[in-house]
Design an enzyme around this catalytic site. Structure first.
Site, PDB file in Angstrom:
ATOM      1  N   GLN A   1      -1.304   2.604  -5.763  1.00  0.00           N
ATOM      2  CA  GLN A   1      -2.682   2.921  -5.405  1.00  0.00           C
ATOM      3  C   GLN A   1      -3.678   2.486  -6.477  1.00  0.00           C
ATOM      4  O   GLN A   1      -4.773   2.018  -6.169  1.00  0.00           O
ATOM      5  CB  GLN A   1      -2.839   4.420  -5.141  1.00  0.00           C
ATOM      6  CG  GLN A   1      -2.343   4.841  -3.766  1.00  0.00           C
ATOM      7  CD  GLN A   1      -2.544   6.320  -3.510  1.00  0.00           C
ATOM      8  OE1 GLN A   1      -2.722   7.106  -4.428  1.00  0.00           O
ATOM      9  NE2 GLN A   1      -2.532   6.701  -2.245  1.00  0.00           N
TER      10      GLN A   1
ATOM     11  N   TYR B   1      -3.651  -2.283   8.046  1.00  0.00           N
ATOM     12  CA  TYR B   1      -4.303  -3.220   8.965  1.00  0.00           C
ATOM     13  C   TYR B   1      -4.121  -2.746  10.397  1.00  0.00           C
ATOM     14  O   TYR B   1      -3.211  -1.982  10.722  1.00  0.00           O
ATOM     15  CB  TYR B   1      -3.707  -4.625   8.823  1.00  0.00           C
ATOM     16  CG  TYR B   1      -4.120  -5.335   7.568  1.00  0.00           C
ATOM     17  CD1 TYR B   1      -5.167  -6.236   7.579  1.00  0.00           C
ATOM     18  CD2 TYR B   1      -3.464  -5.093   6.358  1.00  0.00           C
ATOM     19  CE1 TYR B   1      -5.561  -6.903   6.422  1.00  0.00           C
ATOM     20  CE2 TYR B   1      -3.848  -5.745   5.190  1.00  0.00           C
ATOM     21  CZ  TYR B   1      -4.890  -6.643   5.242  1.00  0.00           C
ATOM     22  OH  TYR B   1      -5.281  -7.284   4.086  1.00  0.00           O
TER      23      TYR B   1
ATOM     24  N   SER C   1      -8.351  -2.144  -1.281  1.00  0.00           N
ATOM     25  CA  SER C   1      -9.035  -0.880  -1.002  1.00  0.00           C
ATOM     26  C   SER C   1     -10.298  -0.737  -1.849  1.00  0.00           C
ATOM     27  O   SER C   1     -11.336  -0.277  -1.366  1.00  0.00           O
ATOM     28  CB  SER C   1      -8.097   0.303  -1.259  1.00  0.00           C
ATOM     29  OG  SER C   1      -7.069   0.341  -0.291  1.00  0.00           O
TER      30      SER C   1
ATOM     31  N   ASP D   1      -4.623  -1.328  -6.099  1.00  0.00           N
ATOM     32  CA  ASP D   1      -4.994  -1.795  -4.769  1.00  0.00           C
ATOM     33  C   ASP D   1      -6.398  -2.401  -4.747  1.00  0.00           C
ATOM     34  O   ASP D   1      -7.388  -1.718  -4.469  1.00  0.00           O
ATOM     35  CB  ASP D   1      -4.891  -0.629  -3.782  1.00  0.00           C
ATOM     36  CG  ASP D   1      -5.038  -1.065  -2.331  1.00  0.00           C
ATOM     37  OD1 ASP D   1      -5.371  -2.236  -2.096  1.00  0.00           O
ATOM     38  OD2 ASP D   1      -4.804  -0.219  -1.442  1.00  0.00           O
TER      39      ASP D   1
ATOM     40  N   ARG E   1       0.851  -1.187   0.000  1.00  0.00           N
ATOM     41  CA  ARG E   1       0.000   0.000   0.000  1.00  0.00           C
ATOM     42  C   ARG E   1       0.891   1.244   0.000  1.00  0.00           C
ATOM     43  O   ARG E   1       1.085   1.910   1.019  1.00  0.00           O
ATOM     44  CB  ARG E   1      -0.963  -0.042   1.185  1.00  0.00           C
ATOM     45  CG  ARG E   1      -2.122  -1.004   0.895  1.00  0.00           C
ATOM     46  CD  ARG E   1      -3.078  -1.143   2.025  1.00  0.00           C
ATOM     47  NE  ARG E   1      -4.355  -1.658   1.530  1.00  0.00           N
ATOM     48  CZ  ARG E   1      -5.348  -2.032   2.305  1.00  0.00           C
ATOM     49  NH1 ARG E   1      -5.235  -1.935   3.614  1.00  0.00           N
ATOM     50  NH2 ARG E   1      -6.465  -2.488   1.782  1.00  0.00           N
TER      51      ARG E   1
END
Length: 370
Positions: A125, A226, A131, A128, A120
């Site tokens: 991005q 996390y 996400s 991902d 991440r």
């Protein structure tokens, strides 16, 4: 390069690549094989794929012919013995939960890259998938809660009297939690949010939520989004504060997961007993044990008048947009490996490719944390 798109198991209506993305790959000079019926549950029929120039094939043909085979859910273990030995598999292998999978793949000299291991970082991005899916899950969690709640979400003033707004508590203010906050606020609920990471306070408040904080949290920036394991002293303070907030809430949505470890128990049975009958808990961490002690993964249960929904795959409830987002993430990830001559090229030093590689040509790259 020949790329194969595999169909997901029956319980997952998504598809890893939609026709628009397939069309872009073909325009870029690649050939694409799509398993028959792969997109049907996401409302992308076989003809739409055929119209892009892709070839439709059965699963075994794709596994034998593809140089790169893509999916959301990995193959069944017994399928790997029947695949093209030169193929590269791109999927979500979840090696934290299945530390045996790299050894299995290495033992038969395969190559595998795990989308859930993409770091991440800013560079990644657009790739991902976690996400992208978490955002949908947070949105769907609130809608699911509203459907189960025997009360209104918004405050209403009517000729028959006033109805107070529902109170929603979001445990975990990551991607899913933030989307849940925004959605619950749009529906008119009063929203509180808790997270061990104080850095998300501003984001929570910008969405209209009240941030609930317990002092003394261990905040590990390297945890990839996390939660991290906390001290026993902190857990005790956390549970006392959360218990009080939960007892006053109509809806609780939990999102806290520890990578490679069971999800922390944030709502013990004793706390569920304190909730008003008719209240709702949506547990997005149910696949790793659940944040609620009474959660059952992929089940809806009732205890003490409280409805508890355990589902870590709520993104599958919006298969059209989930597939579109996943497809774009996957396309951007594939670009990392495509050389100028359209062949597959792996650089272990690449900041995206390296960390997400489990095994390449039988050599193991991923090491499970001890």
């Amino acid at each position: 390069m020949q790329i194969g798109i595999l169909k997901e198991p029956e319980h997952d209506p998504r598809v890893c690549m939609v026709p628009d993305t397939v069309h872009t790959l073909i325009e870029d000079g690649h050939t694409v094989l799509v398993e028959k019926g792969a997109g049907l549950q996401a409302f992308f029929d076989d003809q739409q794929y055929a119209d892009t120039g892709a070839s439709l094939a059965d699963r075994q043909e794709i596994l034998k012919a593809s140089l790169v085979a893509c999916s959301i859910t990995p193959l069944k273990d017994d399928e790997y013995s029947r695949v093209n030995k030169d193929a590269v598999f791109i999927s979500q292998f979840e090696p934290f939960a299945r530390p045996d999978i790299p050894d299995l793949l290495a033992s038969i000299n395969l190559s595998a890259f795990s989308l859930d291991m993409i770091p991440r970082i800013t560079l990644a991005q657009s790739m991902d998938v976690l996400s992208s899916m978490a955002s949908i899950a947070g949105y769907k969690a609130v809608l699911l809660a509203a459907g189960h709640l025997p009360r209104y979400f918004p405050m209403l003033t009517t000729a028959a009297g006033s109805i107070p707004p529902a109170k929603a508590l979001i445990l975990g203010a990551g991607v899913a939690g933030l989307q849940a906050i925004a959605t619950a606020r749009r529906l008119g609920a009063v929203v509180e949010a808790f997270d061990t990471r104080s850095v998300v306070k501003e984001e929570v408040e910008s969405l209209g939520g009240k941030f609930v904080m317990v002092e003394g949290a261990r905040d590990e920036k390297g945890a990839g989004g996390y939660a991290v394991e906390q001290s026993d002293e902190y857990k005790k303070k956390q549970q006392e504060l959360i218990k009080d907030r939960i007892a006053k809430s109509d809806v609780v949505i939990t999102t806290a997961q520890l990578r490679g470890r069971p999800a922390p128990t944030l709502i013990p049975e004793s706390t569920v007993k304190l909730m008003r009958p008719g209240s709702v808990i949506i547990d997005l961490a149910s696949s790793t044990g659940g944040n609620c002690e009474l959660s059952k993964d992929r089940e809806t249960v009732k205890h003490y008048g409280v409805t508890i929904v355990g589902d870590s795959n709520l993104s599958a409830l919006a298969p059209v947009h989930a597939s579109m987002l996943y497809s774009k993430n996957l396309f951007n990830y594939l670009k990392v490996f495509i050389a100028e001559d359209k062949s597959f090229s792996f650089d272990p030093e690449n900041p995206v490719a390296g960390p997400s590689c489990l095994v390449y040509q039988g050599k193991r790259y991923y090491q499970h944390p001890t």
